[in-house]
Design a protein around this motif. Sequence first.
Motif, PDB file in Angstrom:
ATOM      1  N   ARG A  38       0.861  -1.170   0.000  1.00  0.00           N
ATOM      2  CA  ARG A  38       0.000   0.000   0.000  1.00  0.00           C
ATOM      3  C   ARG A  38       0.908   1.234   0.000  1.00  0.00           C
ATOM      4  O   ARG A  38       1.822   1.351   0.820  1.00  0.00           O
ATOM      5  CB  ARG A  38      -0.856  -0.021   1.259  1.00  0.00           C
ATOM      6  N   THR A  91       1.909   4.920   0.676  1.00  0.00           N
ATOM      7  CA  THR A  91       1.549   6.044   1.523  1.00  0.00           C
ATOM      8  C   THR A  91       2.176   7.293   0.924  1.00  0.00           C
ATOM      9  O   THR A  91       3.377   7.328   0.711  1.00  0.00           O
ATOM     10  CB  THR A  91       2.099   5.828   2.939  1.00  0.00           C
ATOM     11  N   ASN A  96       3.981  10.691   0.524  1.00  0.00           N
ATOM     12  CA  ASN A  96       4.918  11.433   1.354  1.00  0.00           C
ATOM     13  C   ASN A  96       5.301  12.695   0.609  1.00  0.00           C
ATOM     14  O   ASN A  96       5.583  12.646  -0.577  1.00  0.00           O
ATOM     15  CB  ASN A  96       6.152  10.563   1.616  1.00  0.00           C
ATOM     16  N   LEU A 144      10.387  12.788  -0.199  1.00  0.00           N
ATOM     17  CA  LEU A 144      11.140  11.611   0.239  1.00  0.00           C
ATOM     18  C   LEU A 144      12.589  11.935   0.566  1.00  0.00           C
ATOM     19  O   LEU A 144      13.243  11.213   1.295  1.00  0.00           O
ATOM     20  CB  LEU A 144      11.109  10.535  -0.856  1.00  0.00           C
ATOM     21  N   SER A 178      16.406  -0.905   5.484  1.00  0.00           N
ATOM     22  CA  SER A 178      15.179  -0.794   4.687  1.00  0.00           C
ATOM     23  C   SER A 178      15.456  -1.131   3.229  1.00  0.00           C
ATOM     24  O   SER A 178      14.662  -1.815   2.578  1.00  0.00           O
ATOM     25  CB  SER A 178      14.621   0.615   4.786  1.00  0.00           C
ATOM     26  N   LEU A 211      15.726  -4.749   2.943  1.00  0.00           N
ATOM     27  CA  LEU A 211      14.411  -5.380   3.094  1.00  0.00           C
ATOM     28  C   LEU A 211      13.600  -5.257   1.813  1.00  0.00           C
ATOM     29  O   LEU A 211      13.018  -6.233   1.337  1.00  0.00           O
ATOM     30  CB  LEU A 211      13.645  -4.741   4.256  1.00  0.00           C
ATOM     31  N   PHE A 266       2.558  -6.887   8.764  1.00  0.00           N
ATOM     32  CA  PHE A 266       3.269  -5.851   9.513  1.00  0.00           C
ATOM     33  C   PHE A 266       3.256  -4.504   8.802  1.00  0.00           C
ATOM     34  O   PHE A 266       3.912  -3.568   9.226  1.00  0.00           O
ATOM     35  CB  PHE A 266       4.721  -6.272   9.762  1.00  0.00           C
ATOM     36  N   GLU A 267       2.511  -4.446   7.705  1.00  0.00           N
ATOM     37  CA  GLU A 267       2.471  -3.186   6.965  1.00  0.00           C
ATOM     38  C   GLU A 267       1.701  -2.141   7.771  1.00  0.00           C
ATOM     39  O   GLU A 267       0.678  -2.449   8.382  1.00  0.00           O
ATOM     40  CB  GLU A 267       1.787  -3.421   5.632  1.00  0.00           C
ATOM     41  N   VAL A 322       6.317  -2.081   8.425  1.00  0.00           N
ATOM     42  CA  VAL A 322       6.847  -1.863   7.082  1.00  0.00           C
ATOM     43  C   VAL A 322       5.919  -0.872   6.401  1.00  0.00           C
ATOM     44  O   VAL A 322       4.705  -1.011   6.460  1.00  0.00           O
ATOM     45  CB  VAL A 322       6.884  -3.181   6.299  1.00  0.00           C
ATOM     46  N   ILE A 323       6.508   0.130   5.787  1.00  0.00           N
ATOM     47  CA  ILE A 323       5.680   1.143   5.129  1.00  0.00           C
ATOM     48  C   ILE A 323       6.321   1.501   3.805  1.00  0.00           C
ATOM     49  O   ILE A 323       7.542   1.545   3.676  1.00  0.00           O
ATOM     50  CB  ILE A 323       5.493   2.371   6.046  1.00  0.00           C
ATOM     51  N   SER A 324       5.488   1.691   2.818  1.00  0.00           N
ATOM     52  CA  SER A 324       5.974   2.027   1.490  1.00  0.00           C
ATOM     53  C   SER A 324       5.552   3.450   1.182  1.00  0.00           C
ATOM     54  O   SER A 324       4.371   3.740   1.058  1.00  0.00           O
ATOM     55  CB  SER A 324       5.373   1.048   0.477  1.00  0.00           C
ATOM     56  N   TYR A 325       6.527   4.329   1.093  1.00  0.00           N
ATOM     57  CA  TYR A 325       6.222   5.736   0.836  1.00  0.00           C
ATOM     58  C   TYR A 325       6.348   6.038  -0.648  1.00  0.00           C
ATOM     59  O   TYR A 325       7.227   5.525  -1.326  1.00  0.00           O
ATOM     60  CB  TYR A 325       7.199   6.637   1.597  1.00  0.00           C
ATOM     61  N   GLN A 326       5.457   6.877  -1.124  1.00  0.00           N
ATOM     62  CA  GLN A 326       5.580   7.352  -2.497  1.00  0.00           C
ATOM     63  C   GLN A 326       5.682   8.872  -2.476  1.00  0.00           C
ATOM     64  O   GLN A 326       4.853   9.549  -1.870  1.00  0.00           O
ATOM     65  CB  GLN A 326       4.358   6.930  -3.315  1.00  0.00           C
ATOM     66  N   ASP A 327       6.718   9.347  -3.126  1.00  0.00           N
ATOM     67  CA  ASP A 327       6.910  10.789  -3.185  1.00  0.00           C
ATOM     68  C   ASP A 327       5.775  11.402  -4.001  1.00  0.00           C
ATOM     69  O   ASP A 327       5.442  10.937  -5.083  1.00  0.00           O
ATOM     70  CB  ASP A 327       8.251  11.096  -3.849  1.00  0.00           C
ATOM     71  N   MET A 328       5.161  12.462  -3.463  1.00  0.00           N
ATOM     72  CA  MET A 328       3.996  13.037  -4.132  1.00  0.00           C
ATOM     73  C   MET A 328       4.394  13.809  -5.370  1.00  0.00           C
ATOM     74  O   MET A 328       3.585  14.021  -6.267  1.00  0.00           O
ATOM     75  CB  MET A 328       3.244  13.954  -3.167  1.00  0.00           C
ATOM     76  N   THR A 339       9.216   5.615  -5.153  1.00  0.00           N
ATOM     77  CA  THR A 339       8.725   4.887  -3.978  1.00  0.00           C
ATOM     78  C   THR A 339       9.907   4.352  -3.170  1.00  0.00           C
ATOM     79  O   THR A 339      10.964   4.062  -3.707  1.00  0.00           O
ATOM     80  CB  THR A 339       7.835   3.697  -4.365  1.00  0.00           C
ATOM     81  N   ARG A 340       9.679   4.271  -1.883  1.00  0.00           N
ATOM     82  CA  ARG A 340      10.719   3.714  -1.008  1.00  0.00           C
ATOM     83  C   ARG A 340      10.026   2.931   0.095  1.00  0.00           C
ATOM     84  O   ARG A 340       9.083   3.412   0.716  1.00  0.00           O
ATOM     85  CB  ARG A 340      11.549   4.865  -0.427  1.00  0.00           C
ATOM     86  N   THR A 341      10.491   1.696   0.276  1.00  0.00           N
ATOM     87  CA  THR A 341       9.929   0.876   1.346  1.00  0.00           C
ATOM     88  C   THR A 341      10.819   0.999   2.569  1.00  0.00           C
ATOM     89  O   THR A 341      12.035   0.872   2.470  1.00  0.00           O
ATOM     90  CB  THR A 341       9.853  -0.590   0.897  1.00  0.00           C
ATOM     91  N   LEU A 342      10.192   1.276   3.701  1.00  0.00           N
ATOM     92  CA  LEU A 342      10.963   1.484   4.921  1.00  0.00           C
ATOM     93  C   LEU A 342      10.580   0.450   5.949  1.00  0.00           C
ATOM     94  O   LEU A 342       9.416   0.080   6.087  1.00  0.00           O
ATOM     95  CB  LEU A 342      10.677   2.868   5.501  1.00  0.00           C
ATOM     96  N   PHE A 343      11.585  -0.015   6.640  1.00  0.00           N
ATOM     97  CA  PHE A 343      11.352  -0.882   7.779  1.00  0.00           C
ATOM     98  C   PHE A 343      11.417   0.020   9.010  1.00  0.00           C
ATOM     99  O   PHE A 343      12.491   0.352   9.486  1.00  0.00           O
ATOM    100  CB  PHE A 343      12.408  -1.988   7.813  1.00  0.00           C
TER     101      PHE A 343
END
Lengths: 329, 278
Positions: free
Chosen positions: A27, A29, A31, A34, A43, A46, A322-323, B211-217, B222-226
């Motif tokens: 999903r 999100t 931002n 970035l 990260s 991962l 865990f998302e 875990v979160i996946s950010y997308q630059d507006m 996109t970048r996935t962060l732990f």
Amino acid sequence: MNLAVDSPWLLSGLVLVLLPLFNSGMRLTPNPWLTMIPTDSMSTLLSLLLRLMAMAAIAGLVLGMAGLHRTEQSIERIGQGAHIVILLDRSNSMDNSFAGKAPSGKEESKADSARRLLSEFVSQRKSDLIGVAEFSTAPLFVMPLTENKQAVLSAIAATSTPALAYTHVSKGLGMALSFFQQQAVTGSRIVLLVSDGAAAVDADSEQKLREWFKQQQVRLYWIFLRTTNSPGIFDKPLDSRDDNAQAMPELYLHKFLSSLGSPYKAYEAESPNALRDAIADINRLENLPMYYLERVPRLDLTDRCYQLALLLMTLLLGVKYFEVNVKND
Amino acid sequence: MTEPLFYRLPWQSGSVYPGAHPGQMTGAGQLFKRHEPLIASPDPRRIDIRATILDPFGNYRVRVYHQQSSVNVYLIADLSASMGFANKKSTLIQFLLTAAHSAFGYGDKFGFIGCTENRQHQWLLPPGQQLGSIKSLVEQIKTTRFTGTANGLLQAAAYLSSRRSLVFLLSDCHFPLAQLREILRSLQGHDVIPLVLWDQQETTDLPSWGVISYQDMENNETRTLFMRPALRQKIIDTYHQRQLDVKHCFRSFGIEPLFINDAYSTQLINGYLHQRAA
């Protein structure tokens, strides 16, 4: 490793492996910037790992559907041993005991003893190629030369069915020799003839056998299971009138085999112990280095593919769990 | 409408139109400015007898007074994609209405310059006093989804009047500092009040674990962060450092920025404006 698939057209599904490169399946999100998020090696690792896992899971599924397997193949091996063809007599008399009558109580028939001791013999020979042939009135093809001990043991065990008719040695020997026709000459070649009687060898067969023994370079061991009071291999005829192949087939067969020119040894076993000694003797003698091809059967890798895919998908599902779900208004 | 913005100018407006701010013009004001000969300011009611007697050349001296002048108020708004984050947009609309109302209350003209990727005339509103055009602009902003970067800010100065004006610069400053310096350099002729709009969701309201996946507006990267507490703290620290850097950048131009991190309120801006004028 020779890998192959059952339905190659399904491999076109491997294009789907590229899917995770375009869509992380996460999903997204939003931002604002970035650049403000510092690079984090864990990260990065991962996300790389997640992509690889997703790709491997898809590949596993596709390969599983296509039916991935390792083809049958042969491995070259060098071992101590020989190519042995066990030639078993299946005549009626083999079902009698060494005393020449139907076995009763704890007595063992000749066939039983031979079976038991040959099974032991086969179990001891680790790296031999062993084939089994039988003969009675006609020769019976049982098991070609193979390194599969289980198959040989089963073939020997299968002779426990009641015996057949008469003894026709020459046909049996011919069959035994034919086993070697397609084989390369490595190590020693042995025909182990186990019988309790003999028959006259006619002139035609005699001619052929001589020829084949020469061609195939085969050593012959004859274990003669002698019934008490029956004529032996080494008995001399008491009466010169009996000195012919019809009256004393054992002696004449022995004479014929000795005259073949190829190595030949005869054992006269009058009891199970004597039979064991004879087999032990052969076991000791025949240990020459030999070269052979071991065949490895086709290995189905479909299960492994699905297992891998299942494992990876479970892991990915765990990560999905865990998302973080950020509520954005 | 709630409380208006009480903006006071620490400088004199050059506008010729009467208004509510200290101006450079002489006219009908309360504050004495200087004496002038009667010929320059022909208003016999304002003849200063004492000054006339003391004048060595025997001319009539007339008192002239400061005229309160109007000023052009502009709102330069960053309309890049990042301004669509969380409730930045509603803050922008709220501030636009407040500022427009305040300007009209003072009798000043209010103009709007919206900056997107490149100049777009739909986001330009020349200084005026029509509330209707402001309202339609607000409607337009409400229905539009912001996209692209804030590169248009560099050209914003071209749409300002040449006379020194009061400029509210509303942005989240999510662009390199070099670009910010460039913008401020172009706006040096004006009185700039920078309002830096940040949202707690981007700076401090971050998840501790997961875990979160950010997308630059703006560039869709996109970048996935732990996420874990250490990384969360690192991001918060980065934003803190960024705030210091942005502040430093503004201060090098003699401007103190106002960071709006929490909920927006007119009081907050009024407090800042009072401090500024004092």
